[in-house]
Structure formats: C-alpha cells, structure tokens
Scaffold this motif. Structure first.
Motif: not given
Ligand SMILES: NC(=O)c1ccc[n+]([C@@H]2O[C@H](COP(=O)([O-])OP(=O)(O)OC[C@H]3O[C@@H](n4cnc5c(N)ncnc54)[C@H](O)[C@@H]3O)[C@@H](O)[C@H]2O)c1
Length: 265
Positions: A200-222
């Motif tokens: 059930k957990t959804r994952v989105k992987v995005i390649a972004d040439p403008s960033i150096e850091e590894n970014i993790h965004q989490i969104h929870v609705i309940g």
C-alpha cells in the motif's frame, strides 16, 4: 549496555566515535567485519580490548546484550536469526532485508519468544514517529518521493534530464520499487514496516539534475489529518551512498535505549 557491532563502515565508525566521545553510555565489546582492516584502531580507555574478528562464531561467543547491524542486507539474512536465538537484542540498519516478510515474521516470532527487542532506526527519513501515531487509527495513504541527482541514481541522460528538468522514473507500490531501486530499499522498507506495508505504501523516484542532496519527502493522510516532511540529506563524507542522518539516527536510537527518559513516539 554491552554492545557487539556487525559492520564497521561509515555508520559503524560514526557509532564508535559516539561511544568514544561518551555521547552514548555503553561498552563496545566486539566487532564482526568481513574485512577486519576496516575497523579503526580502538583506544580501549583502560577497559578490556575490543574483540575484532571476521568469524561469526568467535563474535557470538563474546559477552554483549545488543548487536548493532550496520553491514549489509546479506548480514541480516546470514546472522539475524542466530543472534536472536542467542538471546541478544538486535538493531538493524539494513532494513531492506526485511522486505522478505517471511524473514521479518520469523525474526519477530523469535524475539517475542525470547523476550527480546528488534530496533529499526528511522534512518535517512523524518516522520516515522508521526506515522506510528497515525497508524493507531486509520491511514488512507503513505507516499515517499525520493529526488536525487541523475548521477547518484546511475541513470542515463534522456532529453528531459539533459534539459535540466525533473524526470519521474517510477511511481507505484513500494513492493516493486525496492526491487527496481536498491538505493531506496532501506527507507522504503522502514516506512512500509512502520505504516501500511509494502503493497500500500507508494513510492515516487525523481531524477533532478539541479540538486546535489538526496531528498526524501513523505506525505501521510489518515484519520488524524495530514502531514508532510522533507529531508535534504547531506551524504556522509566517507560513503556518499549513506546519508549522514542515517548514521545520526543509529546513534540517537542507542541513546534512546540507554537513557531513562524516552521522548517521541
Ligand atoms: N536505514 C537506513 O535509512 C539506511 C541508511 C543508510 C545506510 N543503510 C544501510 O546500513 C548498512 C551500513 O551502511 P554503511 O554506509 O556503514 O556501509 P559501508 O559500506 O560503509 O560499511 C559496511 C561494512 O560492513 C562490512 N560488511 C558487509 N557485509 C558484511 C557481512 N556479511 N559480514 C560482516 N561484515 C560485513 C563491510 O566490510 C564494511 O566494513 C548498509 O546495508 C546500508 O544500506 C541504511
């Protein structure tokens, strides 16, 4: 608390530093590493010598209460059950190994039978505490979006990426994502186990040439409402594949185990 450590790479060395600088109150008794020369010279500080070995049987014969795994998924599969059967608590950093749900259930059963704890630190993400609270009631959705530079994703340059634009490489269930994107497996596994599971957990992987850091965004609705977190992770100097926050999270979990006041869910 007496500790045995499996794997003395980037995270292992950060934990050793924290012990030596008295950030965590515990005694390091033994280290298992398949490459023992990875283990730095240890100042015993007047205490008995730390056993450094590449042999699991020798490691297991040492006197400790908790094993910290900071090695590899292979190490969890190879040693996890034996450690629990020897009646030691276990902290696991390579949580991706627990996407094998049979292994996860078996380890949980042995821990329950032997009255032991298995600790899974939050690692490179923020929001596990809120997700655990939310899970006491109903959760509608959990999504993790990971953005990385295409170079650290090891993907080729398509026209979108060449033009400097964000490109979505994957969007779907965590169960499939952990197979297709091994670099993401630990965060996806920890989040899924803390929340609504790999399917059930959804994952989105995005390649972004403008960033150096590894970014993790989490969104929870309940039932509780909704929350979003974002971490911009700086890679550890010694191992760019490991986010610095992951090493800090291992140390913070040890602090939580050893301290009398437990703050946070
Ligand atoms: N939970 C998270 O969010 C998170 C974040 C970062 C890293 N990790 C995981 O934590 C683990 C450690 O990360 P790191 O950056 O310290 O890795 P690293 O590569 O710097 O160090 C790993 C060490 O473990 C040893 N090792 C590997 N397999 C072994 C085995 N089977 N038996 C004995 N020794 C073994 C290696 O020789 C090495 O010294 C990795 O599996 C990594 O994927 C988890």
């Amino acid at each position: 608390m007496r500790i045995g450590m499996i794997g003395c790479g980037n995270i292992g060395k950060s934990i050793i530093n924290a012990i030596q600088n008295n950030i965590i109150e515990c005694e390091l008794v033994a280290i298992l590493d398949k490459i023992p020369k990875n283990v730095p010279d240890l100042d015993s500080g007047g205490k008995s010598e730390v056993e450094v070995t590449a042999q699991f049987s020798k490691f297991l014969s040492c006197d400790f209460d908790l094993v910290i795994e900071s090695a590899s998924q292979q190490a969890v599969r190879e040693y996890g059950i034996k450690i629990l059967e020897s009646k030691r608590d276990l902290m696991i950093m390579s949580t991706g190994a627990l996407t094998d749900l049979d292994l996860f259930e078996e380890m949980k059963e042995i821990a329950k039978k032997n009255n032991l704890k298995i600790y899974l630190p939050s690692g490179a993400i923020a929001g596990v505490d809120g997700l655990k609270s939310a899970g006491v009631a109903h959760i509608d959705s959990v999504t993790i979006t990971t953005k990385k530079n295409p170079m650290s994703l090891g993907v080729g340059m398509n026209a979108e990426i060449k033009a400097g634009r964000e490109t979505t490489l994957y969007e779907g269930p965590a169960k499939e994502a952990v197979k297709r994107f091994p670099f993401n497996v630990n965060v996806a596994a920890t989040l899924s186990l803390a929340g609504i599971g790999l399917e059930k957990t959804r994952v989105k992987v995005i390649a972004d040439p403008s960033i150096e850091e590894n970014i993790h965004q989490i969104h929870v609705i309940g039932d509780f409402g909704e929350f979003k977190t974002e971490v911009k992770n700086i890679p550890s100097p010694e191992n760019p594949k490991t986010s610095y926050l992951a090493a800090l999270s291992a140390i913070a979990t040890l602090k939580k185990i050893t301290e009398p006041i437990q703050i946070g869910t």
